[in-house]
Design an enzyme around this catalytic site. Sequence first.
Site, short mmCIF file in Angstrom:
data_model
loop_
_atom_site.label_atom_id
_atom_site.label_comp_id
_atom_site.label_asym_id
_atom_site.label_seq_id
_atom_site.Cartn_x
_atom_site.Cartn_y
_atom_site.Cartn_z
CB SER A 148 16.02 28.98 -31.74
OG SER A 148 16.82 29.70 -30.82
CE1 TYR A 163 16.94 24.39 -28.75
CE2 TYR A 163 18.18 26.37 -29.30
CZ TYR A 163 16.97 25.74 -29.02
OH TYR A 163 15.81 26.46 -29.01
N1 LIG Z 1 12.21 29.22 -24.46
C1 LIG Z 1 12.97 29.89 -25.32
O1 LIG Z 1 13.57 30.91 -24.97
C2 LIG Z 1 13.05 29.42 -26.74
C3 LIG Z 1 13.74 30.24 -27.64
C4 LIG Z 1 13.82 29.86 -28.96
C5 LIG Z 1 13.22 28.71 -29.39
N2 LIG Z 1 12.56 27.92 -28.50
C6 LIG Z 1 11.93 26.71 -29.02
O2 LIG Z 1 10.58 26.69 -28.63
C7 LIG Z 1 10.12 25.33 -28.63
C8 LIG Z 1 9.40 25.07 -27.32
O3 LIG Z 1 10.32 25.12 -26.27
P1 LIG Z 1 9.99 25.73 -24.83
O4 LIG Z 1 10.91 26.84 -24.60
O5 LIG Z 1 8.55 25.95 -24.73
O6 LIG Z 1 10.48 24.55 -23.88
P2 LIG Z 1 9.68 23.43 -23.07
O7 LIG Z 1 8.71 24.05 -22.12
O8 LIG Z 1 10.73 22.54 -22.53
O9 LIG Z 1 8.82 22.70 -24.17
C9 LIG Z 1 9.35 21.70 -25.01
C10 LIG Z 1 8.19 20.92 -25.57
O10 LIG Z 1 8.69 19.95 -26.50
C11 LIG Z 1 8.17 18.68 -26.12
N3 LIG Z 1 9.11 17.62 -26.45
C12 LIG Z 1 10.43 17.54 -26.15
N4 LIG Z 1 10.95 16.39 -26.59
C13 LIG Z 1 9.92 15.70 -27.18
C14 LIG Z 1 9.82 14.44 -27.79
N5 LIG Z 1 10.87 13.61 -27.91
N6 LIG Z 1 8.61 14.06 -28.27
C15 LIG Z 1 7.54 14.86 -28.17
N7 LIG Z 1 7.57 16.08 -27.60
C16 LIG Z 1 8.75 16.48 -27.10
C17 LIG Z 1 7.94 18.76 -24.62
O11 LIG Z 1 6.92 17.85 -24.23
P3 LIG Z 1 7.14 16.48 -23.43
O12 LIG Z 1 8.31 16.67 -22.51
O13 LIG Z 1 5.83 16.29 -22.73
O14 LIG Z 1 7.39 15.46 -24.48
C18 LIG Z 1 7.41 20.18 -24.48
O15 LIG Z 1 6.05 20.23 -24.77
C19 LIG Z 1 11.36 24.46 -28.82
O16 LIG Z 1 11.46 24.05 -30.17
C20 LIG Z 1 12.49 25.42 -28.48
O17 LIG Z 1 13.69 25.05 -29.10
C21 LIG Z 1 12.46 28.24 -27.19
#
Ligand SMILES: NC(=O)c1ccc[n+]([C@@H]2O[C@H](COP(=O)([O-])OP(=O)(O)OC[C@H]3O[C@@H](n4cnc5c(N)ncnc54)[C@H](OP(=O)(O)O)[C@@H]3O)[C@@H](O)[C@H]2O)c1
Length: 258
Positions: A148, A163
Amino acid sequence: MSVPTTGPLDRFSLEGRVVLLTGASSGIGEHLARVLHSAGGRLVLAARRADRLEALAAELDGAIPVACDVSRDEDLERLVGTAQETHGHIDVLVNNAGTADPVPAEDEPSETFREVLAVNLTAAFVLTQLVGRQMLDRGSGVVVNVASVLGLVGSGQIPQAGYVASKGGLVNLTRELAAQWARRGVRVNALAPGWFRTEMTEVLFADEGGQRWIRRKTPMGRAGELHELDGALLFLASDASTYVTGQVVTVDGGWTAV
Ligand SMILES: NC(=O)c1ccc[n+]([C@@H]2O[C@H](COP(=O)([O-])OP(=O)(O)OC[C@H]3O[C@@H](n4cnc5c(N)ncnc54)[C@H](OP(=O)(O)O)[C@@H]3O)[C@@H](O)[C@H]2O)c1
């Protein structure tokens, strides 16, 4: 005249490559699954919500859903075992599963801090170690860690010490694993997104003030669209980046440029 059979774009192909992707049940991960599949990857999809994974796998020919909690070592062992039983090996690992729990540092329970690190950092290490061992044995493999911009700079106004610490750790874990494995055929890089609308960021995006804040603070004046991650992902996951390791590719509209 001879016609070249391969060109620069062919190096972005993942045709036949086995790709293990975590966090595939929503948001960025669900999108990355479609991109990796469209590039030819044979997918193993991991997350806790089995129904979401199964629905996605049904759309992506040959994809296998494995419901698991990445913070549990035994689940990760089962995940890797399933991938290996099915495909024999893993070519590409994408550590995308992540969690966030914004709260001011002075109020952040140590348990929350530990839980965020367990998912965002420790799980990525344990899974990369499990997969990395067999990649090292084969002398070939690619790891992409979804970090991130908050692994590169602080957050402050969206306070989330756990985070930010986890993503900073993931960035430097990327560099260390890359350095340790560089001469053994395994590359490790990170993809660092800026702000994208997903379940994780929904509260921020649902609020007009939150959207204004992103527009004001991002040099390009807007949040990212999921498709804007595609190029960086395929670059890092494929043979387009065979001389790239230990790097962070940031896709953030300039957030970290100022
Ligand atoms: N959205 C942004 O602006 C942004 C920016 C920078 C980085 N990121 C990174 O991108 C990645 C994806 O995030 P997102 O934004 O797409 O959010 P999201 O829609 O909340 O997705 C998070 C994913 O991680 C999985 N997850 C969470 N805890 C878990 C666990 N204990 N075991 C297995 N799977 C788990 C969730 O699946 P389940 O709940 O089904 O387990 C879901 O598929 C993350 O690493 C986040 O930090 C996001």
